[in-house]
Design a protein around this motif. Structure first.
Motif, PDB file in Angstrom:
ATOM      1  N   MET A  88       5.875  62.054 -21.832  1.00 32.63           N
ATOM      2  CA  MET A  88       6.958  61.837 -20.872  1.00 32.63           C
ATOM      3  C   MET A  88       7.743  60.586 -21.273  1.00 32.63           C
ATOM      4  O   MET A  88       7.178  59.633 -21.788  1.00 32.63           O
ATOM      5  CB  MET A  88       6.423  61.641 -19.455  1.00 32.63           C
ATOM      6  CG  MET A  88       5.736  62.835 -18.888  1.00 32.63           C
ATOM      7  SD  MET A  88       6.909  64.174 -18.701  1.00 32.63           S
ATOM      8  CE  MET A  88       5.788  65.485 -18.277  1.00 32.63           C
ATOM      9  N   PRO A  89       9.042  60.579 -21.005  1.00 32.19           N
ATOM     10  CA  PRO A  89       9.833  59.402 -21.375  1.00 32.19           C
ATOM     11  C   PRO A  89       9.474  58.183 -20.533  1.00 32.19           C
ATOM     12  O   PRO A  89       9.140  58.299 -19.361  1.00 32.19           O
ATOM     13  CB  PRO A  89      11.275  59.834 -21.120  1.00 32.19           C
ATOM     14  CG  PRO A  89      11.195  61.015 -20.239  1.00 32.19           C
ATOM     15  CD  PRO A  89       9.856  61.644 -20.427  1.00 32.19           C
ATOM     16  N   SER A  90       9.544  57.017 -21.156  1.00 34.10           N
ATOM     17  CA  SER A  90       9.352  55.761 -20.444  1.00 34.10           C
ATOM     18  C   SER A  90      10.633  55.430 -19.687  1.00 34.10           C
ATOM     19  O   SER A  90      11.727  55.690 -20.164  1.00 34.10           O
ATOM     20  CB  SER A  90       9.031  54.625 -21.415  1.00 34.10           C
ATOM     21  OG  SER A  90       7.766  54.812 -21.994  1.00 34.10           O
ATOM     22  N   LEU A  91      10.473  54.849 -18.503  1.00 34.87           N
ATOM     23  CA  LEU A  91      11.623  54.457 -17.700  1.00 34.87           C
ATOM     24  C   LEU A  91      11.967  52.981 -17.886  1.00 34.87           C
ATOM     25  O   LEU A  91      13.085  52.566 -17.599  1.00 34.87           O
ATOM     26  CB  LEU A  91      11.350  54.744 -16.220  1.00 34.87           C
ATOM     27  CG  LEU A  91      11.084  56.207 -15.885  1.00 34.87           C
ATOM     28  CD1 LEU A  91      10.707  56.345 -14.416  1.00 34.87           C
ATOM     29  CD2 LEU A  91      12.272  57.078 -16.237  1.00 34.87           C
ATOM     30  N   ALA A  92      11.013  52.195 -18.359  1.00 31.76           N
ATOM     31  CA  ALA A  92      11.197  50.744 -18.486  1.00 31.76           C
ATOM     32  C   ALA A  92      12.394  50.341 -19.350  1.00 31.76           C
ATOM     33  O   ALA A  92      13.070  49.380 -19.012  1.00 31.76           O
ATOM     34  CB  ALA A  92       9.919  50.086 -18.996  1.00 31.76           C
ATOM     35  N   PRO A  93      12.704  51.034 -20.448  1.00 29.94           N
ATOM     36  CA  PRO A  93      13.833  50.563 -21.252  1.00 29.94           C
ATOM     37  C   PRO A  93      15.207  50.900 -20.655  1.00 29.94           C
ATOM     38  O   PRO A  93      16.220  50.444 -21.162  1.00 29.94           O
ATOM     39  CB  PRO A  93      13.642  51.257 -22.594  1.00 29.94           C
ATOM     40  CG  PRO A  93      12.836  52.454 -22.309  1.00 29.94           C
ATOM     41  CD  PRO A  93      11.983  52.106 -21.115  1.00 29.94           C
ATOM     42  N   LEU A  94      15.241  51.682 -19.577  1.00 31.94           N
ATOM     43  CA  LEU A  94      16.513  52.098 -18.998  1.00 31.94           C
ATOM     44  C   LEU A  94      17.036  51.061 -18.012  1.00 31.94           C
ATOM     45  O   LEU A  94      16.274  50.467 -17.257  1.00 31.94           O
ATOM     46  CB  LEU A  94      16.357  53.440 -18.279  1.00 31.94           C
ATOM     47  CG  LEU A  94      15.899  54.618 -19.138  1.00 31.94           C
ATOM     48  CD1 LEU A  94      15.694  55.848 -18.269  1.00 31.94           C
ATOM     49  CD2 LEU A  94      16.884  54.899 -20.250  1.00 31.94           C
ATOM     50  N   ASP A  95      18.352  50.895 -17.994  1.00 30.68           N
ATOM     51  CA  ASP A  95      18.943  49.995 -17.006  1.00 30.68           C
ATOM     52  C   ASP A  95      19.126  50.742 -15.682  1.00 30.68           C
ATOM     53  O   ASP A  95      18.966  51.960 -15.613  1.00 30.68           O
ATOM     54  CB  ASP A  95      20.259  49.399 -17.509  1.00 30.68           C
ATOM     55  CG  ASP A  95      21.336  50.442 -17.786  1.00 30.68           C
ATOM     56  OD1 ASP A  95      21.411  51.457 -17.060  1.00 30.68           O
ATOM     57  OD2 ASP A  95      22.119  50.234 -18.722  1.00 30.68           O
ATOM     58  N   GLU A  96      19.461  49.994 -14.652  1.00 36.14           N
ATOM     59  CA  GLU A  96      19.578  50.549 -13.296  1.00 36.14           C
ATOM     60  C   GLU A  96      20.563  51.718 -13.235  1.00 36.14           C
ATOM     61  O   GLU A  96      20.268  52.755 -12.651  1.00 36.14           O
ATOM     62  CB  GLU A  96      20.009  49.439 -12.334  1.00 36.14           C
ATOM     63  CG  GLU A  96      20.122  49.881 -10.901  1.00 36.14           C
ATOM     64  CD  GLU A  96      20.466  48.735  -9.961  1.00 36.14           C
ATOM     65  OE1 GLU A  96      20.933  49.044  -8.846  1.00 36.14           O
ATOM     66  OE2 GLU A  96      20.278  47.563 -10.317  1.00 36.14           O
ATOM     67  N   GLU A  97      21.709  51.564 -13.835  1.00 37.97           N
ATOM     68  CA  GLU A  97      22.740  52.607 -13.807  1.00 37.97           C
ATOM     69  C   GLU A  97      22.255  53.880 -14.496  1.00 37.97           C
ATOM     70  O   GLU A  97      22.496  54.992 -14.013  1.00 37.97           O
ATOM     71  CB  GLU A  97      24.032  52.101 -14.462  1.00 37.97           C
ATOM     72  CG  GLU A  97      25.166  53.089 -14.427  1.00 37.97           C
ATOM     73  CD  GLU A  97      25.767  53.317 -13.044  1.00 37.97           C
ATOM     74  OE1 GLU A  97      26.672  54.161 -12.923  1.00 37.97           O
ATOM     75  OE2 GLU A  97      25.350  52.660 -12.064  1.00 37.97           O
ATOM     76  N   SER A  98      21.552  53.747 -15.596  1.00 33.56           N
ATOM     77  CA  SER A  98      21.038  54.917 -16.323  1.00 33.56           C
ATOM     78  C   SER A  98      20.028  55.687 -15.482  1.00 33.56           C
ATOM     79  O   SER A  98      20.065  56.919 -15.428  1.00 33.56           O
ATOM     80  CB  SER A  98      20.400  54.496 -17.643  1.00 33.56           C
ATOM     81  OG  SER A  98      21.367  53.924 -18.494  1.00 33.56           O
ATOM     82  N   VAL A  99      19.122  54.967 -14.829  1.00 32.37           N
ATOM     83  CA  VAL A  99      18.120  55.622 -13.975  1.00 32.37           C
ATOM     84  C   VAL A  99      18.818  56.339 -12.827  1.00 32.37           C
ATOM     85  O   VAL A  99      18.512  57.492 -12.524  1.00 32.37           O
ATOM     86  CB  VAL A  99      17.086  54.603 -13.440  1.00 32.37           C
ATOM     87  CG1 VAL A  99      16.141  55.268 -12.448  1.00 32.37           C
ATOM     88  CG2 VAL A  99      16.311  53.971 -14.584  1.00 32.37           C
ATOM     89  N   ARG A 100      19.785  55.682 -12.203  1.00 32.49           N
ATOM     90  CA  ARG A 100      20.518  56.293 -11.091  1.00 32.49           C
ATOM     91  C   ARG A 100      21.237  57.561 -11.546  1.00 32.49           C
ATOM     92  O   ARG A 100      21.140  58.607 -10.900  1.00 32.49           O
ATOM     93  CB  ARG A 100      21.524  55.309 -10.495  1.00 32.49           C
ATOM     94  CG  ARG A 100      22.244  55.870  -9.246  1.00 32.49           C
ATOM     95  CD  ARG A 100      23.322  54.939  -8.743  1.00 32.49           C
ATOM     96  NE  ARG A 100      24.403  54.731  -9.700  1.00 32.49           N
ATOM     97  CZ  ARG A 100      25.367  55.626  -9.977  1.00 32.49           C
ATOM     98  NH1 ARG A 100      25.384  56.788  -9.360  1.00 32.49           N
ATOM     99  NH2 ARG A 100      26.297  55.352 -10.865  1.00 32.49           N
ATOM    100  N   ALA A 127       6.189  52.464 -18.296  1.00 27.08           N
ATOM    101  CA  ALA A 127       5.882  52.514 -19.724  1.00 27.08           C
ATOM    102  C   ALA A 127       4.932  53.674 -19.987  1.00 27.08           C
ATOM    103  O   ALA A 127       3.725  53.543 -19.861  1.00 27.08           O
ATOM    104  CB  ALA A 127       5.272  51.198 -20.188  1.00 27.08           C
ATOM    105  N   SER A 128       5.468  54.813 -20.362  1.00 25.98           N
ATOM    106  CA  SER A 128       4.671  56.012 -20.597  1.00 25.98           C
ATOM    107  C   SER A 128       3.931  55.926 -21.924  1.00 25.98           C
ATOM    108  O   SER A 128       4.484  55.488 -22.930  1.00 25.98           O
ATOM    109  CB  SER A 128       5.586  57.244 -20.613  1.00 25.98           C
ATOM    110  OG  SER A 128       4.859  58.393 -20.949  1.00 25.98           O
ATOM    111  N   SER A 129       2.675  56.351 -21.911  1.00 27.80           N
ATOM    112  CA  SER A 129       1.909  56.378 -23.164  1.00 27.80           C
ATOM    113  C   SER A 129       1.792  57.807 -23.682  1.00 27.80           C
ATOM    114  O   SER A 129       1.242  58.044 -24.741  1.00 27.80           O
ATOM    115  CB  SER A 129       0.515  55.786 -22.952  1.00 27.80           C
ATOM    116  OG  SER A 129      -0.190  56.542 -21.989  1.00 27.80           O
ATOM    117  N   GLY A 130       2.318  58.752 -22.943  1.00 28.61           N
ATOM    118  CA  GLY A 130       2.227  60.160 -23.325  1.00 28.61           C
ATOM    119  C   GLY A 130       3.567  60.714 -23.775  1.00 28.61           C
ATOM    120  O   GLY A 130       4.416  59.981 -24.294  1.00 28.61           O
TER     121      GLY A 130
END
Length: 97
Positions: free
Chosen positions: A45-57, A40-43
């Motif tokens: 940079m994009p947050s990774l938490a809302p992404l699903d596994e496939e999107s991150v991969r 969960a980025s506060s700056g």
């Protein structure tokens, strides 16, 4: 500032060198320096938490191949194995927004 940017890949390499068999130990903490604790980025940079596994991969693979250009992510992703990408994708894909 340039020296600080050069130290980020060094931190990544140190984390990878000291990691377990698939190189995952310590990686989420390394990612937190830009993307925030628990993804969960506060700056800016994009947050990774809302992404699903496939999107991150898919994103990590695209950075690794150069399909997506980034300031530092291309260099970081080029150092990741398929197993490390899968582990990071699973970890960040399970985080709650």
């Amino acid at each position: 500032m340039k020296a600080a940017l050069l130290s980020i890949p060094a931190l990544f390499l140190a984390a990878a060198a000291n990691s377990d068999d698939i190189g995952f130990s310590g990686m989420p903490e390394m990612c937190a320096s830009c993307h925030g604790r628990d993804g969960a980025s506060s700056g800016s940079m994009p947050s990774l938490a809302p992404l699903d596994e496939e999107s991150v991969r898919l994103l990590l693979e695209a950075y690794r191949s150069g399909e997506i250009e980034g300031t530092i992510m291309n260099r970081i992703a080029r150092g990741l194995t398929d197993a490390e990408i899968a582990s990071l994708a699973e970890y960040f894909g399970e985080l709650e927004e």
